[in-house]
Design a protein around this motif. Sequence first.
Motif, PDB file in Angstrom:
ATOM      1  N   GLY A   1     103.374  18.985  82.037  1.00 30.09           N
ATOM      2  CA  GLY A   1     104.114  19.374  83.225  1.00 30.09           C
ATOM      3  C   GLY A   1     103.709  20.697  83.830  1.00 30.09           C
ATOM      4  N   THR A   2     104.679  21.320  84.494  1.00 31.39           N
ATOM      5  CA  THR A   2     104.423  22.577  85.195  1.00 31.39           C
ATOM      6  C   THR A   2     104.340  23.766  84.249  1.00 31.39           C
ATOM      7  N   ARG A   3     104.710  23.550  82.986  1.00 31.50           N
ATOM      8  CA  ARG A   3     104.616  24.656  82.030  1.00 31.50           C
ATOM      9  C   ARG A   3     103.169  25.059  81.807  1.00 31.50           C
ATOM     10  N   TYR A   4     102.266  24.091  81.894  1.00 32.63           N
ATOM     11  CA  TYR A   4     100.842  24.343  81.750  1.00 32.63           C
ATOM     12  C   TYR A   4     100.154  23.887  83.039  1.00 32.63           C
ATOM     13  N   PRO A   5     100.174  24.714  84.078  1.00 31.39           N
ATOM     14  CA  PRO A   5      99.684  24.268  85.388  1.00 31.39           C
ATOM     15  C   PRO A   5      98.168  24.111  85.486  1.00 31.39           C
ATOM     16  N   ALA A   6      97.422  24.802  84.636  1.00 30.11           N
ATOM     17  CA  ALA A   6      95.962  24.695  84.696  1.00 30.11           C
ATOM     18  C   ALA A   6      95.528  23.299  84.268  1.00 30.11           C
ATOM     19  N   PRO A   7      94.373  22.835  84.736  1.00 29.05           N
ATOM     20  CA  PRO A   7      93.900  21.505  84.319  1.00 29.05           C
ATOM     21  C   PRO A   7      93.788  21.393  82.803  1.00 29.05           C
ATOM     22  N   LEU A   8      94.196  20.247  82.279  1.00 35.20           N
ATOM     23  CA  LEU A   8      94.035  19.958  80.863  1.00 35.20           C
ATOM     24  C   LEU A   8      92.552  19.721  80.588  1.00 35.20           C
ATOM     25  N   VAL A   9      91.981  20.488  79.671  1.00 32.92           N
ATOM     26  CA  VAL A   9      90.562  20.356  79.356  1.00 32.92           C
ATOM     27  C   VAL A   9      90.375  19.210  78.370  1.00 32.92           C
ATOM     28  N   LEU A  10      89.631  18.204  78.779  1.00 32.62           N
ATOM     29  CA  LEU A  10      89.344  17.046  77.932  1.00 32.62           C
ATOM     30  C   LEU A  10      88.016  17.287  77.234  1.00 32.62           C
ATOM     31  N   LEU A  11      88.077  17.657  75.964  1.00 38.49           N
ATOM     32  CA  LEU A  11      86.857  17.835  75.187  1.00 38.49           C
ATOM     33  C   LEU A  11      86.295  16.456  74.875  1.00 38.49           C
ATOM     34  N   SER A  12      85.083  16.206  75.275  1.00 40.92           N
ATOM     35  CA  SER A  12      84.534  14.857  75.226  1.00 40.92           C
ATOM     36  C   SER A  12      84.631  14.245  73.838  1.00 40.92           C
ATOM     37  N   VAL A  13      84.774  12.935  73.816  1.00 38.26           N
ATOM     38  CA  VAL A  13      84.801  12.208  72.548  1.00 38.26           C
ATOM     39  C   VAL A  13      83.463  12.459  71.842  1.00 38.26           C
ATOM     40  N   PRO A  14      83.476  12.847  70.571  1.00 31.75           N
ATOM     41  CA  PRO A  14      82.225  13.159  69.876  1.00 31.75           C
ATOM     42  C   PRO A  14      81.220  12.014  69.938  1.00 31.75           C
ATOM     43  N   PRO A  15      79.932  12.335  69.953  1.00 27.01           N
ATOM     44  CA  PRO A  15      78.889  11.301  70.005  1.00 27.01           C
ATOM     45  C   PRO A  15      78.783  10.584  68.664  1.00 27.01           C
ATOM     46  N   MET A  16      79.627   9.588  68.461  1.00 29.00           N
ATOM     47  CA  MET A  16      79.767   8.971  67.148  1.00 29.00           C
ATOM     48  C   MET A  16      78.545   8.150  66.745  1.00 29.00           C
ATOM     49  N   HIS A  17      77.694   7.826  67.715  1.00 29.41           N
ATOM     50  CA  HIS A  17      76.464   7.118  67.358  1.00 29.41           C
ATOM     51  C   HIS A  17      75.505   8.009  66.577  1.00 29.41           C
ATOM     52  N   LEU A  18      75.816   9.322  66.533  1.00 33.06           N
ATOM     53  CA  LEU A  18      74.991  10.272  65.782  1.00 33.06           C
ATOM     54  C   LEU A  18      75.617  10.633  64.436  1.00 33.06           C
TER      55      LEU A  18
ATOM     56  N   TYR B   1      81.112  17.821  74.616  1.00 37.41           N
ATOM     57  CA  TYR B   1      81.104  18.119  73.181  1.00 37.41           C
ATOM     58  C   TYR B   1      79.655  18.365  72.746  1.00 37.41           C
ATOM     59  N   PRO B   2      79.337  19.565  72.282  1.00 33.89           N
ATOM     60  CA  PRO B   2      77.947  19.832  71.906  1.00 33.89           C
ATOM     61  C   PRO B   2      77.511  18.989  70.720  1.00 33.89           C
ATOM     62  N   VAL B   3      76.318  18.454  70.802  1.00 31.51           N
ATOM     63  CA  VAL B   3      75.794  17.598  69.740  1.00 31.51           C
ATOM     64  C   VAL B   3      75.522  18.429  68.492  1.00 31.51           C
ATOM     65  N   ILE B   4      76.056  17.969  67.371  1.00 33.24           N
ATOM     66  CA  ILE B   4      75.818  18.640  66.088  1.00 33.24           C
ATOM     67  C   ILE B   4      74.746  17.852  65.343  1.00 33.24           C
ATOM     68  N   SER B   5      73.534  18.362  65.358  1.00 31.35           N
ATOM     69  CA  SER B   5      72.416  17.682  64.699  1.00 31.35           C
ATOM     70  C   SER B   5      72.028  18.329  63.384  1.00 31.35           C
ATOM     71  N   ASP B   6      72.487  19.559  63.157  1.00 33.06           N
ATOM     72  CA  ASP B   6      72.165  20.280  61.924  1.00 33.06           C
ATOM     73  C   ASP B   6      73.199  19.935  60.850  1.00 33.06           C
ATOM     74  N   PRO B   7      72.801  19.330  59.734  1.00 36.42           N
ATOM     75  CA  PRO B   7      73.764  18.978  58.678  1.00 36.42           C
ATOM     76  C   PRO B   7      74.534  20.176  58.142  1.00 36.42           C
ATOM     77  N   GLU B   8      73.973  21.372  58.251  1.00 40.21           N
ATOM     78  CA  GLU B   8      74.659  22.558  57.749  1.00 40.21           C
ATOM     79  C   GLU B   8      75.910  22.891  58.558  1.00 40.21           C
ATOM     80  N   LEU B   9      76.031  22.299  59.754  1.00 39.83           N
ATOM     81  CA  LEU B   9      77.205  22.537  60.580  1.00 39.83           C
ATOM     82  C   LEU B   9      78.364  21.600  60.233  1.00 39.83           C
ATOM     83  N   LEU B  10      78.094  20.630  59.347  1.00 40.36           N
ATOM     84  CA  LEU B  10      79.098  19.642  58.994  1.00 40.36           C
ATOM     85  C   LEU B  10      79.800  19.992  57.688  1.00 40.36           C
ATOM     86  N   ALA B  11      81.002  19.453  57.541  1.00 41.93           N
ATOM     87  CA  ALA B  11      81.748  19.596  56.292  1.00 41.93           C
ATOM     88  C   ALA B  11      81.150  18.678  55.234  1.00 41.93           C
ATOM     89  N   SER B  12      81.728  18.697  54.053  1.00 40.84           N
ATOM     90  CA  SER B  12      81.168  17.950  52.924  1.00 40.84           C
ATOM     91  C   SER B  12      81.244  16.449  53.117  1.00 40.84           C
TER      92      SER B  12
END
Length: 234
Positions: free
Chosen positions: A146-163, A202-213
């Motif tokens: 609603g009007t409590r958050y008047p700025a546009p809602l930022v939609l962070l893209s769905v992660p590239p799950m094919h990767l 959503y920035p592509v995470i290609s480096d395995p070191e950026l991922l959790a276990s």
Amino acid sequence: MHLPFWLTTALLFPVLLYQGKRTRRTTPRLPEASGSPCGQFGEGEPARRVLVIGESTAAGVGVDNHEQGLASQLARQIHERTGQTIAWHTFGVNGIRLGALNQALAKAELPEADLVILSMGVNDTTGFTPRYRFRQQLLELRDLLGTRYPAPLVLLSVPPMHLFTALPAPLRHVIGWRARLLDNLYKTLASEAPARFSYAHYPVISDPELLASDGYHPGEKGYRYIAEALAALP
């Protein structure tokens, strides 16, 4: 209905069903982050307030505490770039879909915020939420804020799950296809109603070191990587 997708899914259904069950059985299930879901960088009254809402990424799955998660790291990035005092708050539930998130948010006591980011879509992808329903739920969420958050809602893209290397092929490719279909809804809403929605890639995470276990969620470095990309947006 996206006929090519559903025909492909039907043809591959026995393989997809087997791979899906096996992936759920063998992939480690990491807990949500612990600690306070809010904080700030800098002294005094905040110049800006960041709120992240959504699924596992908002819940901090992949790190030990929320200070290592997306909302905190984004606030830190903005603070370091601007010198301003930046407050942050996160509200996430691991495994939740958008319809259930809307219900949870309707009952939650949320803070003031100048920037609200939705990190969502993975569970609606794997749960095959119909696109028309997903779109309606996005509109309901915007109305809920609603009007409590008047700025546009930022939609962070769905992660590239094919990767997502934790998912085997062809499951990875079919799920990735579905994720792109939902992501296209984000782009459409941001284009049709820019006063209500904006779209952030959503920035592509290609480096395995950026991922959790689990090889699925971002780790601390991964959340920092995403935060750096978001902080650089105009």
